[in-house]
Scaffold this motif. Sequence first.
Motif, PDB file in Angstrom:
ATOM      1  N   SER A  26       0.786  25.652  60.259  1.00 31.49           N
ATOM      2  CA  SER A  26      -0.305  24.871  59.686  1.00 31.49           C
ATOM      3  C   SER A  26       0.098  24.419  58.294  1.00 31.49           C
ATOM      4  O   SER A  26       0.869  25.094  57.607  1.00 31.49           O
ATOM      5  CB  SER A  26      -1.583  25.713  59.588  1.00 31.49           C
ATOM      6  N   CYS A  27      -0.448  23.301  57.890  1.00 34.79           N
ATOM      7  CA  CYS A  27      -0.202  22.797  56.540  1.00 34.79           C
ATOM      8  C   CYS A  27      -1.518  22.238  56.017  1.00 34.79           C
ATOM      9  O   CYS A  27      -2.026  21.247  56.539  1.00 34.79           O
ATOM     10  CB  CYS A  27       0.871  21.727  56.549  1.00 34.79           C
ATOM     11  N   ALA A  80       0.262   9.212  56.526  1.00 32.45           N
ATOM     12  CA  ALA A  80       1.040   9.733  57.639  1.00 32.45           C
ATOM     13  C   ALA A  80       1.499  11.134  57.246  1.00 32.45           C
ATOM     14  O   ALA A  80       1.733  11.408  56.069  1.00 32.45           O
ATOM     15  CB  ALA A  80       2.236   8.850  57.926  1.00 32.45           C
ATOM     16  N   LEU A  81       1.621  11.994  58.219  1.00 34.61           N
ATOM     17  CA  LEU A  81       2.027  13.381  57.948  1.00 34.61           C
ATOM     18  C   LEU A  81       3.226  13.732  58.821  1.00 34.61           C
ATOM     19  O   LEU A  81       3.321  13.277  59.967  1.00 34.61           O
ATOM     20  CB  LEU A  81       0.875  14.336  58.232  1.00 34.61           C
ATOM     21  N   GLY A  82       4.091  14.545  58.293  1.00 35.90           N
ATOM     22  CA  GLY A  82       5.290  14.891  59.047  1.00 35.90           C
ATOM     23  C   GLY A  82       5.737  16.312  58.824  1.00 35.90           C
ATOM     24  O   GLY A  82       5.280  16.980  57.878  1.00 35.90           O
ATOM     25  N   TRP A  83       6.578  16.757  59.713  1.00 37.78           N
ATOM     26  CA  TRP A  83       7.250  18.052  59.588  1.00 37.78           C
ATOM     27  C   TRP A  83       8.758  17.815  59.569  1.00 37.78           C
ATOM     28  O   TRP A  83       9.280  17.031  60.371  1.00 37.78           O
ATOM     29  CB  TRP A  83       6.900  18.977  60.752  1.00 37.78           C
ATOM     30  N   CYS A 104       6.169  20.600  55.500  1.00 39.02           N
ATOM     31  CA  CYS A 104       5.291  19.487  55.828  1.00 39.02           C
ATOM     32  C   CYS A 104       5.343  18.476  54.686  1.00 39.02           C
ATOM     33  O   CYS A 104       5.673  18.825  53.545  1.00 39.02           O
ATOM     34  CB  CYS A 104       3.859  19.945  56.081  1.00 39.02           C
ATOM     35  N   ALA A 105       5.036  17.245  55.020  1.00 44.75           N
ATOM     36  CA  ALA A 105       5.129  16.176  54.039  1.00 44.75           C
ATOM     37  C   ALA A 105       4.079  15.121  54.329  1.00 44.75           C
ATOM     38  O   ALA A 105       3.650  14.953  55.478  1.00 44.75           O
ATOM     39  CB  ALA A 105       6.525  15.559  54.065  1.00 44.75           C
ATOM     40  N   ALA A 106       3.679  14.415  53.290  1.00 43.14           N
ATOM     41  CA  ALA A 106       2.670  13.365  53.409  1.00 43.14           C
ATOM     42  C   ALA A 106       3.198  12.053  52.848  1.00 43.14           C
ATOM     43  O   ALA A 106       3.817  12.022  51.776  1.00 43.14           O
ATOM     44  CB  ALA A 106       1.390  13.785  52.676  1.00 43.14           C
ATOM     45  N   GLN A 107       2.945  10.997  53.589  1.00 43.10           N
ATOM     46  CA  GLN A 107       3.374   9.653  53.203  1.00 43.10           C
ATOM     47  C   GLN A 107       2.136   8.796  52.969  1.00 43.10           C
ATOM     48  O   GLN A 107       1.420   8.471  53.922  1.00 43.10           O
ATOM     49  CB  GLN A 107       4.230   9.031  54.290  1.00 43.10           C
ATOM     50  N   TRP A 142       5.431  16.998  49.292  1.00 45.41           N
ATOM     51  CA  TRP A 142       6.085  17.997  50.131  1.00 45.41           C
ATOM     52  C   TRP A 142       5.495  19.376  49.859  1.00 45.41           C
ATOM     53  O   TRP A 142       5.128  19.697  48.726  1.00 45.41           O
ATOM     54  CB  TRP A 142       7.584  18.043  49.829  1.00 45.41           C
ATOM     55  N   GLY A 143       5.433  20.193  50.925  1.00 42.29           N
ATOM     56  CA  GLY A 143       5.068  21.580  50.755  1.00 42.29           C
ATOM     57  C   GLY A 143       6.260  22.392  50.302  1.00 42.29           C
ATOM     58  O   GLY A 143       7.379  21.881  50.175  1.00 42.29           O
TER      59      GLY A 143
END
Length: 118
Positions: A21-22, A32-35, A95-98, A108-109
């Motif tokens: 989880s993030c 947008a969210l990514g791993w 995890c990361a957010a764009q 970035w986490g």
Amino acid sequence: QVHLVESGREPVQIGGSLRLSCAASGRISSHALGWWRQAPGKEREFVAAINWRGSIREYTDSVKGRFTISRDNLKSTVYLQMNSLKPDDTAVYYCAAQPSYSAYYDYWGQGTQVTVSS
């Protein structure tokens, strides 16, 4: 400003499952969210991404059919369900957010360790 915190770190055996989880502080409903993940001695690599609506998902080939990315915008949280885990999945997962206005993952986490062992 968006602050991301991953959770879900625990040892897992080959063939097992784990959900990461993030949680985000700040508004991410339009991001947008990514791993991503980074194994020892290797470069960080893309794992999965999901658009702001949750209608488009992308995966790297090595995890297709095993991993599922999802998001809950009301909880400002993105998830990565990982099944049929393999030793090659061992890595630090980020995890990361764009933001919608950016071509890059700007936030970035800190990363969480996933170790798959026999």
